[in-house]
Design a protein around this motif. Structure first.
Motif, PDB file in Angstrom:
ATOM      1  N   ILE A   1       0.822  -1.201   0.000  1.00 64.34           N
ATOM      2  CA  ILE A   1       0.000   0.000   0.000  1.00 64.34           C
ATOM      3  C   ILE A   1       0.862   1.260   0.000  1.00 64.34           C
ATOM      4  O   ILE A   1       1.898   1.310   0.650  1.00 64.34           O
ATOM      5  N   LYS A   2       0.429   2.258  -0.747  1.00 68.68           N
ATOM      6  CA  LYS A   2       1.102   3.555  -0.782  1.00 68.68           C
ATOM      7  C   LYS A   2       0.156   4.636  -0.278  1.00 68.68           C
ATOM      8  O   LYS A   2      -1.063   4.476  -0.296  1.00 68.68           O
ATOM      9  N   TYR A   3       0.743   5.725   0.162  1.00 67.49           N
ATOM     10  CA  TYR A   3      -0.081   6.859   0.584  1.00 67.49           C
ATOM     11  C   TYR A   3      -0.965   7.331  -0.561  1.00 67.49           C
ATOM     12  O   TYR A   3      -2.118   7.702  -0.359  1.00 67.49           O
ATOM     13  N   LEU A   4      -0.416   7.320  -1.781  1.00 69.03           N
ATOM     14  CA  LEU A   4      -1.169   7.785  -2.941  1.00 69.03           C
ATOM     15  C   LEU A   4      -2.426   6.958  -3.146  1.00 69.03           C
ATOM     16  O   LEU A   4      -3.449   7.487  -3.585  1.00 69.03           O
ATOM     17  N   HIS A   5      -2.374   5.669  -2.823  1.00 66.35           N
ATOM     18  CA  HIS A   5      -3.541   4.815  -3.021  1.00 66.35           C
ATOM     19  C   HIS A   5      -4.759   5.374  -2.298  1.00 66.35           C
ATOM     20  O   HIS A   5      -5.810   5.589  -2.909  1.00 66.35           O
ATOM     21  N   PHE A   6      -4.639   5.609  -0.987  1.00 72.30           N
ATOM     22  CA  PHE A   6      -5.823   6.049  -0.247  1.00 72.30           C
ATOM     23  C   PHE A   6      -6.044   7.553  -0.357  1.00 72.30           C
ATOM     24  O   PHE A   6      -7.179   8.020  -0.323  1.00 72.30           O
ATOM     25  N   GLN A   7      -4.956   8.325  -0.507  1.00 73.81           N
ATOM     26  CA  GLN A   7      -5.109   9.782  -0.574  1.00 73.81           C
ATOM     27  C   GLN A   7      -5.804  10.183  -1.874  1.00 73.81           C
ATOM     28  O   GLN A   7      -6.528  11.170  -1.926  1.00 73.81           O
ATOM     29  N   ASN A   8      -5.621   9.403  -2.923  1.00 69.17           N
ATOM     30  CA  ASN A   8      -6.289   9.650  -4.201  1.00 69.17           C
ATOM     31  C   ASN A   8      -7.643   8.941  -4.237  1.00 69.17           C
ATOM     32  O   ASN A   8      -8.655   9.518  -4.615  1.00 69.17           O
ATOM     33  N   GLY A   9      -7.665   7.681  -3.791  1.00 67.51           N
ATOM     34  CA  GLY A   9      -8.869   6.870  -3.908  1.00 67.51           C
ATOM     35  C   GLY A   9      -9.972   7.200  -2.922  1.00 67.51           C
ATOM     36  O   GLY A   9     -11.123   6.798  -3.126  1.00 67.51           O
TER      37      GLY A   9
ATOM     38  N   GLN B   1       1.914   8.369  16.287  1.00 63.82           N
ATOM     39  CA  GLN B   1       0.975   9.365  16.804  1.00 63.82           C
ATOM     40  C   GLN B   1      -0.442   9.158  16.273  1.00 63.82           C
ATOM     41  O   GLN B   1      -1.349   9.917  16.608  1.00 63.82           O
ATOM     42  N   GLY B   2      -0.607   8.156  15.406  1.00 64.56           N
ATOM     43  CA  GLY B   2      -1.915   7.947  14.801  1.00 64.56           C
ATOM     44  C   GLY B   2      -2.159   8.837  13.603  1.00 64.56           C
ATOM     45  O   GLY B   2      -3.307   9.007  13.178  1.00 64.56           O
ATOM     46  N   HIS B   3      -1.084   9.399  13.037  1.00 70.13           N
ATOM     47  CA  HIS B   3      -1.190  10.193  11.813  1.00 70.13           C
ATOM     48  C   HIS B   3      -0.925   9.298  10.600  1.00 70.13           C
ATOM     49  O   HIS B   3      -0.367   8.212  10.728  1.00 70.13           O
TER      50      HIS B   3
ATOM     51  N   CYS C   1      -5.418  16.624   4.935  1.00 71.40           N
ATOM     52  CA  CYS C   1      -5.959  15.703   3.932  1.00 71.40           C
ATOM     53  C   CYS C   1      -5.652  14.257   4.272  1.00 71.40           C
ATOM     54  O   CYS C   1      -6.546  13.403   4.284  1.00 71.40           O
ATOM     55  N   TYR C   2      -4.389  13.955   4.522  1.00 73.12           N
ATOM     56  CA  TYR C   2      -3.988  12.572   4.754  1.00 73.12           C
ATOM     57  C   TYR C   2      -4.744  11.958   5.927  1.00 73.12           C
ATOM     58  O   TYR C   2      -5.257  10.838   5.840  1.00 73.12           O
ATOM     59  N   ASP C   3      -4.806  12.672   7.037  1.00 74.86           N
ATOM     60  CA  ASP C   3      -5.466  12.116   8.216  1.00 74.86           C
ATOM     61  C   ASP C   3      -6.961  11.939   7.994  1.00 74.86           C
ATOM     62  O   ASP C   3      -7.545  10.922   8.380  1.00 74.86           O
TER      63      ASP C   3
END
Length: 391
Positions: free
Chosen positions: A191-199, A230-232, A242-244
């Motif tokens: 999994i990448k950050y881009l996966h969920f941040q975009n999807g 930290q749960g971020h 956005c990410y959180d």
């Protein structure tokens, strides 16, 4: 204890929103920036979220007019940069935000945008999703897919245009194109950050339309793996509005999933509450700037932590670290404002997203009366499916 802290956070958040209003009554992204239609939308959404939006106030009629004219002006501006506004993220974003804001205010202008919306409606949704790169997880394509779905729903519900075929195709194509992580794009090693941040954006439409998504538990499991100490959920320390929010949105996609990740969600809420600025607002991150030995050591420890080593996100964090150390990253520049804000500077966007994150966590864990929050019963950011159960 968290509930009490959230109530206190809401009160001083209201103070921050008021501090972003200039002498003419217009809103600014930060107290140091200039007024903008984006900032006005973020302020309206924030006030609505904490039940502080009084649409009986005569001043809101003026805001409705300004939002309407702001869309017209921005359309002209963006037309110089993009001949096909169906693929212009900036314009479509303001249009979607403004529609949500006008909906909240019950403004007549809400139904006066057909001349703008009609030319944007796509007949062949498969062509649009392919051209925008949405089904292969191309960066920012999730935004475009969500915006087009919002326009299709708006046209169906408020313009008398039958877009059921396009919406069905939108859902079917997205469900078929999902990768093993529950998002879109190449499977890769992890999994990448881009996966969920975009999807995340497509998940907004799934929720609004009540789509049964069998991959939601898988998506939540993969997102949870990216939580730091930290749960971020950002590729840098301190999270990011956005990410959180995008991550927590997935983790609160159902009551059962939220219960599964209860301890993580509580940790995220505690971190966000701790990081609220003294002025009542929230920033992107406290740990990227200023450059200091303390922040540098925090970033290095973040990079060396083991939670990402079995995922595809490790190199994303390394690339972010290199990029964020460059002078060009001293401040954050966006299309919402001419002014570039500091990383630790409160702004209306991050503040709204942080409070939305807290709202979704509190509602998902069943810790309060959901009527204490004001969600938006309109497709897009700010909607919550509890609105459907209360109808």
């Amino acid at each position: 204890m968290i509930k009490m802290n959230i109530e206190s956070a809401k009160q001083i958040y209201n103070d921050f929103i008021n501090s972003c209003k200039n002498e003419k009554g217009d809103y600014k992204l930060t107290p140091n920036s200039e007024e903008s239609p984006f900032a006005s939308c973020f302020a309206i959404f924030g006030l609505n979220l904490i039940k502080g939006l009084n649409i009986s106030d005569a001043s809101w009629e003026l805001y409705s007019k300004k939002l309407y004219s702001g869309i017209l002006e921005y359309k002209k501006k963006r037309s110089y940069f993009n001949s096909d506004l169906r693929f212009d993220k900036y314009f479509l974003q303001l249009l979607a935000f403004s529609l949500s804001a006008l909906y909240l205010m019950g403004a007549n202008y809400f139904t006066n945008l057909e001349e703008i919306i009609k030319p944007l409606i796509v007949e062949d949704i498969g062509w649009y999703l392919e051209k925008s790169g949405a089904l292969i997880g191309q960066s920012q394509s999730g935004n475009l897919a969500m915006f087009m779905a919002i326009l299709l729903i708006h046209a169906r519900d408020y313009m008398g245009i039958n877009t059921s075929i396009q919406l069905e195709q939108w859902i079917e194509l997205h469900l078929k194109a999902m990768n093993k992580f529950g998002f879109w794009g190449q499977d890769g090693r992890g999994i990448k950050y881009l996966h969920f941040q975009n999807g995340y954006h497509q998940y907004e439409i799934f929720e609004y339309l009540g789509v049964d998504n069998p991959m939601l538990p898988v998506a939540a499991e993969n997102v949870a793996r990216l939580a730091d100490s930290q749960g971020h959920f950002a590729p840098y320390p301190g999270g990011g509005g956005c990410y959180d929010y995008d991550a927590v949105y997935i983790l609160t996609g159902s009551k059962d999933i939220a219960e599964q990740y209860r301890s993580l969600l509580i940790k995220t809420a505690q971190s966000i509450l701790y990081e609220q600025n003294a002025d009542g607002g929230f920033c992107e991150s406290h740990y990227v700037r200023p450059r200091s030995l303390k922040n540098l050591s925090i970033f290095i420890r973040f990079l060396l932590s083991g939670y990402r080593k079995d995922s595809g996100a490790q190199m994303e964090s390394v690339r972010n670290f290199i990029s964020l150390m460059l002078p060009r990253s001293n401040t954050i520049a966006t299309h919402w404002s001419i002014y570039s804000r500091r990383w630790d500077e409160s702004d209306l966007w991050d503040s709204w997203f942080r409070m939305l994150t807290l709202a979704r966590i509190e509602c998902a864990l069943g810790n309060h009366d959901t009527n204490n929050w004001g969600f938006i019963n309109y497709p897009g950011i700010g909607y919550h499916n509890i609105l459907r159960s209360h109808m």
